[in-house]
Design a protein around this motif. Structure first.
Motif, PDB file in Angstrom:
ATOM      1  N   GLY A  24       0.806  -1.214   0.000  1.00  0.00           N
ATOM      2  CA  GLY A  24       0.000   0.000   0.000  1.00  0.00           C
ATOM      3  C   GLY A  24       0.842   1.268   0.000  1.00  0.00           C
ATOM      4  N   GLY A  25       2.154   1.116   0.021  1.00  0.00           N
ATOM      5  CA  GLY A  25       3.032   2.281  -0.043  1.00  0.00           C
ATOM      6  C   GLY A  25       3.130   3.079   1.238  1.00  0.00           C
ATOM      7  N   CYS A  26       2.884   2.469   2.380  1.00  0.00           N
ATOM      8  CA  CYS A  26       2.921   3.211   3.652  1.00  0.00           C
ATOM      9  C   CYS A  26       4.347   3.528   4.098  1.00  0.00           C
ATOM     10  CB  CYS A  26       2.189   2.435   4.736  1.00  0.00           C
ATOM     11  SG  CYS A  26       3.007   0.905   5.245  1.00  0.00           S
ATOM     12  N   LEU A  27       5.316   2.750   3.620  1.00  0.00           N
ATOM     13  CA  LEU A  27       6.744   2.924   3.908  1.00  0.00           C
ATOM     14  C   LEU A  27       7.114   2.671   5.365  1.00  0.00           C
ATOM     15  CD1 LEU A  27       7.480   6.042   1.678  1.00  0.00           C
ATOM     16  CD2 LEU A  27       7.400   3.623   1.031  1.00  0.00           C
ATOM     17  N   THR A  28       6.240   2.000   6.097  1.00  0.00           N
ATOM     18  CA  THR A  28       6.535   1.622   7.476  1.00  0.00           C
ATOM     19  C   THR A  28       7.785   0.749   7.536  1.00  0.00           C
ATOM     20  OG1 THR A  28       4.191   1.720   8.020  1.00  0.00           O
ATOM     21  CG2 THR A  28       5.593   0.490   9.529  1.00  0.00           C
ATOM     22  N   CYS A  29       7.985  -0.082   6.528  1.00  0.00           N
ATOM     23  CA  CYS A  29       9.158  -0.956   6.482  1.00  0.00           C
ATOM     24  C   CYS A  29      10.451  -0.152   6.501  1.00  0.00           C
ATOM     25  CB  CYS A  29       9.102  -1.856   5.241  1.00  0.00           C
ATOM     26  SG  CYS A  29       8.932  -0.988   3.663  1.00  0.00           S
ATOM     27  N   GLU A  30      10.478   0.959   5.778  1.00  0.00           N
ATOM     28  CA  GLU A  30      11.673   1.797   5.738  1.00  0.00           C
ATOM     29  C   GLU A  30      11.968   2.394   7.113  1.00  0.00           C
ATOM     30  OE1 GLU A  30      11.337   4.757   2.704  1.00  0.00           O
ATOM     31  OE2 GLU A  30      11.286   3.279   1.084  1.00  0.00           O
ATOM     32  N   LEU A  31      10.945   2.848   7.783  1.00  0.00           N
ATOM     33  CA  LEU A  31      11.133   3.489   9.087  1.00  0.00           C
ATOM     34  C   LEU A  31      11.588   2.503  10.153  1.00  0.00           C
ATOM     35  CD1 LEU A  31       8.109   5.944   9.062  1.00  0.00           C
ATOM     36  CD2 LEU A  31      10.497   6.407   8.469  1.00  0.00           C
ATOM     37  N   VAL A  32      10.989   1.307  10.173  1.00  0.00           N
ATOM     38  CA  VAL A  32      11.373   0.321  11.179  1.00  0.00           C
ATOM     39  C   VAL A  32      12.785  -0.189  10.913  1.00  0.00           C
ATOM     40  CG1 VAL A  32      10.426  -1.783  10.111  1.00  0.00           C
ATOM     41  CG2 VAL A  32      10.513  -1.589  12.584  1.00  0.00           C
ATOM     42  N   CYS A  33      13.170  -0.287   9.669  1.00  0.00           N
ATOM     43  CA  CYS A  33      14.534  -0.722   9.327  1.00  0.00           C
ATOM     44  C   CYS A  33      15.559   0.289   9.823  1.00  0.00           C
ATOM     45  CB  CYS A  33      14.673  -0.903   7.814  1.00  0.00           C
ATOM     46  SG  CYS A  33      16.351  -1.334   7.300  1.00  0.00           S
ATOM     47  N   SER A  34      15.349   1.539   9.523  1.00  0.00           N
ATOM     48  CA  SER A  34      16.311   2.554   9.961  1.00  0.00           C
ATOM     49  C   SER A  34      16.345   2.648  11.484  1.00  0.00           C
ATOM     50  CB  SER A  34      15.992   3.912   9.342  1.00  0.00           C
ATOM     51  OG  SER A  34      14.718   4.369   9.748  1.00  0.00           O
ATOM     52  N   LEU A  46      18.146   6.288   5.776  1.00  0.00           N
ATOM     53  CA  LEU A  46      18.969   5.395   6.586  1.00  0.00           C
ATOM     54  C   LEU A  46      18.476   3.954   6.522  1.00  0.00           C
ATOM     55  CD1 LEU A  46      19.364   7.640   9.764  1.00  0.00           C
ATOM     56  CD2 LEU A  46      20.985   7.357   7.863  1.00  0.00           C
ATOM     57  N   SER A  47      17.511   3.685   5.688  1.00  0.00           N
ATOM     58  CA  SER A  47      16.927   2.358   5.592  1.00  0.00           C
ATOM     59  C   SER A  47      17.647   1.495   4.576  1.00  0.00           C
ATOM     60  CB  SER A  47      15.450   2.483   5.197  1.00  0.00           C
ATOM     61  OG  SER A  47      14.874   1.202   5.050  1.00  0.00           O
ATOM     62  N   ALA A  48      17.807   0.207   4.904  1.00  0.00           N
ATOM     63  CA  ALA A  48      18.409  -0.747   3.970  1.00  0.00           C
ATOM     64  C   ALA A  48      17.364  -1.304   3.006  1.00  0.00           C
ATOM     65  CB  ALA A  48      19.058  -1.891   4.736  1.00  0.00           C
ATOM     66  N   LEU A  62      10.618  -2.668  -5.070  1.00  0.00           N
ATOM     67  CA  LEU A  62      11.467  -2.858  -3.904  1.00  0.00           C
ATOM     68  C   LEU A  62      12.943  -2.770  -4.269  1.00  0.00           C
ATOM     69  CD1 LEU A  62      11.854  -3.944  -0.915  1.00  0.00           C
ATOM     70  CD2 LEU A  62      11.824  -6.218  -1.953  1.00  0.00           C
ATOM     71  N   SER A  63      13.712  -2.126  -3.425  1.00  0.00           N
ATOM     72  CA  SER A  63      15.164  -2.159  -3.519  1.00  0.00           C
ATOM     73  C   SER A  63      15.689  -2.639  -2.172  1.00  0.00           C
ATOM     74  CB  SER A  63      15.734  -0.782  -3.837  1.00  0.00           C
ATOM     75  OG  SER A  63      17.146  -0.848  -3.828  1.00  0.00           O
ATOM     76  N   VAL A  64      16.322  -3.806  -2.206  1.00  0.00           N
ATOM     77  CA  VAL A  64      16.898  -4.401  -1.004  1.00  0.00           C
ATOM     78  C   VAL A  64      18.003  -5.341  -1.456  1.00  0.00           C
ATOM     79  CG1 VAL A  64      15.321  -6.384  -0.888  1.00  0.00           C
ATOM     80  CG2 VAL A  64      16.283  -5.460   1.231  1.00  0.00           C
ATOM     81  N   LYS A 126      29.287  11.229   9.950  1.00  0.00           N
ATOM     82  CA  LYS A 126      30.247  10.177   9.612  1.00  0.00           C
ATOM     83  C   LYS A 126      29.658   9.258   8.553  1.00  0.00           C
ATOM     84  CE  LYS A 126      32.224  10.134  14.221  1.00  0.00           C
ATOM     85  NZ  LYS A 126      32.398   9.411  15.458  1.00  0.00           N
ATOM     86  N   PRO A 127      30.502   8.773   7.617  1.00  0.00           N
ATOM     87  CA  PRO A 127      29.997   7.844   6.606  1.00  0.00           C
ATOM     88  C   PRO A 127      29.640   6.501   7.233  1.00  0.00           C
ATOM     89  CG  PRO A 127      32.373   8.067   6.404  1.00  0.00           C
ATOM     90  CD  PRO A 127      31.929   9.044   7.453  1.00  0.00           C
ATOM     91  N   LYS A 128      28.631   5.880   6.680  1.00  0.00           N
ATOM     92  CA  LYS A 128      28.157   4.590   7.171  1.00  0.00           C
ATOM     93  C   LYS A 128      27.646   3.797   5.972  1.00  0.00           C
ATOM     94  CE  LYS A 128      26.535   2.358  10.927  1.00  0.00           C
ATOM     95  NZ  LYS A 128      27.386   1.729  11.856  1.00  0.00           N
ATOM     96  N   VAL A 129      28.092   2.551   5.817  1.00  0.00           N
ATOM     97  CA  VAL A 129      27.600   1.688   4.743  1.00  0.00           C
ATOM     98  C   VAL A 129      26.450   0.864   5.302  1.00  0.00           C
ATOM     99  CG1 VAL A 129      28.161  -0.212   3.188  1.00  0.00           C
ATOM    100  CG2 VAL A 129      29.838   1.590   3.590  1.00  0.00           C
ATOM    101  N   ILE A 130      25.360   0.818   4.541  1.00  0.00           N
ATOM    102  CA  ILE A 130      24.191   0.056   4.988  1.00  0.00           C
ATOM    103  C   ILE A 130      23.701  -0.875   3.890  1.00  0.00           C
ATOM    104  CG2 ILE A 130      23.403   1.687   6.736  1.00  0.00           C
ATOM    105  CD1 ILE A 130      21.407   2.776   4.728  1.00  0.00           C
TER     106      ILE A 130
END
Length: 156
Positions: A24-34, A46-48, A62-64, A126-130
Motif C-alpha cells: 500500500g506504499g505506507c513505507l513503514t518498512c523503511e522506518l522500522v529498518c532505519s 537510513l533504511s536498507a 522494492l530495492s533491497v 560520519k559515513p556509514k555503509v548500509i
C-alpha cells in the motif's frame, strides 16, 4: 575468483521480497529498518530497504540487498568486514571491522540502480555503509516483514 575460497562456497541466502499487489506504499518498512539499525532514528535515507512508490499508477517496487550467492561486495572488502551469518546465511557488515570505505558499494552490480540496495550514507557527520542483513540477531526475523500492515513483504 575460482578455487575453494570462502567467496566461491558461500551458502545461498534467502532475501526480502515484495508482493507488489499487496503493498500500500505506507513505507513503514523503511522506518522500522532505519530505527533498528540506527539507534532508533527513523528516516528513509537510513533504511536498507526502499520502496519506490509511484502514486500516479499506484505501483510499488522494492530495492533491497539480493543476498547474491557470489557476493561481489564480500569479495571487495579488504578488511573482511563483509560476512555471512551462520544461521541465516545473509550477507552482513561486521560493524567492528568496517571502516565505511565504500568498496563494497562500488563492487555491487546493482549499486547503480535508481535505489541502490547497498549504499554509503552520512550519519551524524560520519559515513556509514548500509545493506539488508535480514535483521541479523533479531529472533523474529526481519522487522520490515513483521511490521508490514498489508503482509506485502516476506522472506524467500
Amino acid at each position: 575468483m575460482s578455487g575453494n575460497s570462502e567467496f566461491d562456497i558461500m551458502p545461498p541466502s534467502k532475501r526480502v521480497v515484495l508482493n507488489t499487489e499487496a503493498c500500500g506504499g505506507c513505507l513503514t518498512c523503511e522506518l522500522v529498518c532505519s530505527g533498528r539499525h540506527f539507534d532508533g532514528e527513523c528516516h528513509k535515507n537510513l533504511s536498507a530497504i526502499r520502496i519506490d512508490a509511484d502514486m500516479l499508477d499506484y505501483s510499488f517496487s522494492l530495492s533491497v540487498c539480493r543476498q547474491c550467492k557470489s557476493a561481489s561486495c564480500v569479495a571487495a572488502c579488504r578488511l573482511g568486514a563483509m560476512k555471512f551469518d551462520e544461521n541465516t546465511n545473509a550477507r552482513y557488515i561486521d560493524k567492528e571491522k568496517c571502516v565505511n570505505c565504500g568498496l563494497c558499494v562500488k563492487a555491487c552490480p546493482f549499486a547503480n540502480e535508481k535505489m541502490s540496495p547497498i549504499k554509503r550514507v552520512m550519519f551524524h557527520g560520519k559515513p556509514k555503509v548500509i545493506k539488508c542483513d535480514l535483521c541479523r540477531g533479531y529472533e523474529g526475523g526481519p522487522l520490515c516483514v513483521a511490521i508490514c500492515p498489508k503482509a506485502a513483504l516476506s522472506v524467500q
